[in-house]
Design an enzyme around this catalytic site. Structure first.
Site, mmCIF file in Angstrom:
data_model
loop_
_atom_site.group_PDB
_atom_site.id
_atom_site.type_symbol
_atom_site.label_atom_id
_atom_site.label_comp_id
_atom_site.label_asym_id
_atom_site.label_seq_id
_atom_site.Cartn_x
_atom_site.Cartn_y
_atom_site.Cartn_z
ATOM 1 N N LYS A 228 0.825 -1.210 0.000
ATOM 2 C CA LYS A 228 0.000 0.000 0.000
ATOM 3 C C LYS A 228 0.861 1.263 0.000
ATOM 4 O O LYS A 228 1.824 1.359 0.748
ATOM 5 C CB LYS A 228 -0.919 0.005 1.224
ATOM 6 C CG LYS A 228 -1.850 -1.200 1.274
ATOM 7 C CD LYS A 228 -2.713 -1.202 2.521
ATOM 8 C CE LYS A 228 -1.898 -1.426 3.783
ATOM 9 N NZ LYS A 228 -2.729 -1.569 4.982
ATOM 10 N N GLY B 272 -7.469 3.717 11.452
ATOM 11 C CA GLY B 272 -8.285 2.566 11.035
ATOM 12 C C GLY B 272 -8.266 2.283 9.544
ATOM 13 O O GLY B 272 -8.957 1.368 9.074
ATOM 14 N N THR B 273 -7.458 3.036 8.798
ATOM 15 C CA THR B 273 -7.438 2.866 7.340
ATOM 16 C C THR B 273 -7.083 1.438 6.925
ATOM 17 O O THR B 273 -7.778 0.822 6.115
ATOM 18 C CB THR B 273 -6.404 3.838 6.713
ATOM 19 O OG1 THR B 273 -6.752 5.161 7.098
ATOM 20 C CG2 THR B 273 -6.415 3.742 5.210
ATOM 21 N N GLY B 274 -5.980 0.914 7.487
ATOM 22 C CA GLY B 274 -5.524 -0.419 7.084
ATOM 23 C C GLY B 274 -6.530 -1.493 7.460
ATOM 24 O O GLY B 274 -6.765 -2.437 6.704
ATOM 25 N N CYS B 275 -7.130 -1.345 8.635
ATOM 26 C CA CYS B 275 -8.120 -2.328 9.101
ATOM 27 C C CYS B 275 -9.330 -2.339 8.170
ATOM 28 O O CYS B 275 -9.800 -3.399 7.749
ATOM 29 C CB CYS B 275 -8.584 -1.986 10.520
ATOM 30 S SG CYS B 275 -7.236 -1.778 11.694
ATOM 31 N N THR C 167 -7.197 9.439 9.628
ATOM 32 C CA THR C 167 -7.035 8.182 8.892
ATOM 33 C C THR C 167 -6.828 6.992 9.834
ATOM 34 O O THR C 167 -6.332 5.952 9.413
ATOM 35 C CB THR C 167 -5.832 8.278 7.932
ATOM 36 O OG1 THR C 167 -4.679 8.702 8.700
ATOM 37 C CG2 THR C 167 -6.086 9.289 6.830
HETATM 38 O O1 PXL Z 1 -4.446 0.022 12.272
HETATM 39 C C1 PXL Z 1 -3.846 -0.992 12.945
HETATM 40 C C2 PXL Z 1 -4.584 -1.411 14.171
HETATM 41 C C3 PXL Z 1 -4.996 -2.714 14.277
HETATM 42 N N1 PXL Z 1 -5.613 -3.195 15.367
HETATM 43 C C4 PXL Z 1 -5.873 -2.416 16.401
HETATM 44 C C5 PXL Z 1 -5.510 -1.083 16.365
HETATM 45 C C6 PXL Z 1 -4.842 -0.558 15.214
HETATM 46 C C7 PXL Z 1 -4.464 0.839 15.143
HETATM 47 O O2 PXL Z 1 -4.664 1.630 15.996
HETATM 48 O O3 PXL Z 1 -5.784 -0.317 17.406
HETATM 49 C C8 PXL Z 1 -6.548 -2.968 17.604
#
Ligand code: PXL
Length: 274
Positions: free
Chosen positions: A178, A212-215, A210
């Protein structure tokens, strides 16, 4: 709807008490895309938009028990992994993925939170590569994660492509490196499936919210896989979804606000508000 026709997705990830990332982002994404969502929680984080203040890791056997409970009864058409915290949890998850013959596995190799706080112990990186990459249908590293996994710099398009090939050689069927962390006008992701390189582009949006973007992105890929799309189709649609979720991100909290996978659901609420 009954039985087999209900698409189901499972997230194996950490809880973000702030609601912006982790399983909370994943379940919102599954809901927004019309997929039934389930969760196996790997760790609790005490967290807001500014920082992670505490982490409580779940015993590996209890992570495995959650996966067994949902897969043996409800079933899962696709599974994603997010924060896995330590090597013991990685080994337990890989064992369950093998045992339940999970085919549509999305591995988001989460290492640090947007705030910079660590979410994976450094000594667990090798376990991630050894245990989970060979089981992944899709793996979605950002640039810092790609650098850790391939152990060399990943900055420009050429290095992203090289990293994608290297991660494919380590066993992941489809690799999405990414480009969100690049310093460019576009957020361009490089996707390699062992044969061709595809680039998925979106404009870089002017927001700092941003979290939480990857999740959200990896959950959207899992949702589209659960809906029956092939990996390239799932990644293309997930890219459009995360771009919308960032466009509608929320300026709440004092730090980096969350992306908004529920943005497209709002018209439903608005229709009910008098
Ligand atoms: O974005 C990665 C991520 C994954 N999982 C949890 C997170 C984060 C980022 O803050 O808190 C639980």
């Amino acid at each position: 709807m009954t039985g087999e026709r209900i698409p189901r997705a499972l997230t194996v990830a950490g809880s973000d008490s702030g609601g912006g990332a982790g399983i909370q982002a994943d379940l919102k994404t599954f809901l927004a895309l019309g997929v039934y969502g389930m969760s196996a929680i790997t760790a609790l984080t005490a967290q807001n938009t500014r920082q992670v203040t505490a982490v409580h890791e779940v015993p590996p056997a209890f992570v495995a028990a959650q996966i067994d409970a949902v897969v043996e009864d409800l079933g899962a058409d696709a599974v994603k992994t997010g924060m896995l915290a330590n090597a013991g949890i990685i080994e337990a998850v890989a064992d369950r993925v093998r045992r339940h013959r999970v085919r549509r596995l999305v591995v988001d190799p989460v290492m640090v939170a947007k705030s910079g706080d660590p979410l994976l112990r450094p000594d667990a990186r090798d376990a991630l590569v050894r245990e989970l990459l060979p089981l992944a249908l899709v793996v979605t590293p950002n640039l810092p994660e790609a650098e850790v996994l391939v152990k060399r710099p990943v900055r420009d398009r050429r290095e992203m492509e090289e990293a994608a090939r290297a991660l494919h050689d380590l066993g992941a069927a489809v690799v999405v490196v990414k480009g969100g962390h690049q310093d460019t006008d576009e957020a361009a992701d490089v996707c390699y499936d062992g044969r061709t390189v595809q680039v998925f582009r979106a404009p870089r949006l002017p927001t700092r919210n941003t979290h939480g973007t990857g999740c959200t992105f990896s959950a959207a890929i899992a949702a589209w896989l659960a809906l029956g799309l092939d990996p390239a189709g799932a990644v293309a649609r997930a890219k459009a979804f995360i771009t919308d979720a960032i466009r509608q991100s929320l300026a709440i909290g004092g730090g980096r606000g969350p992306t908004n996978p529920g943005g497209l659901v709002r018209p439903v609420r608005d229709a009910w508000v008098p």
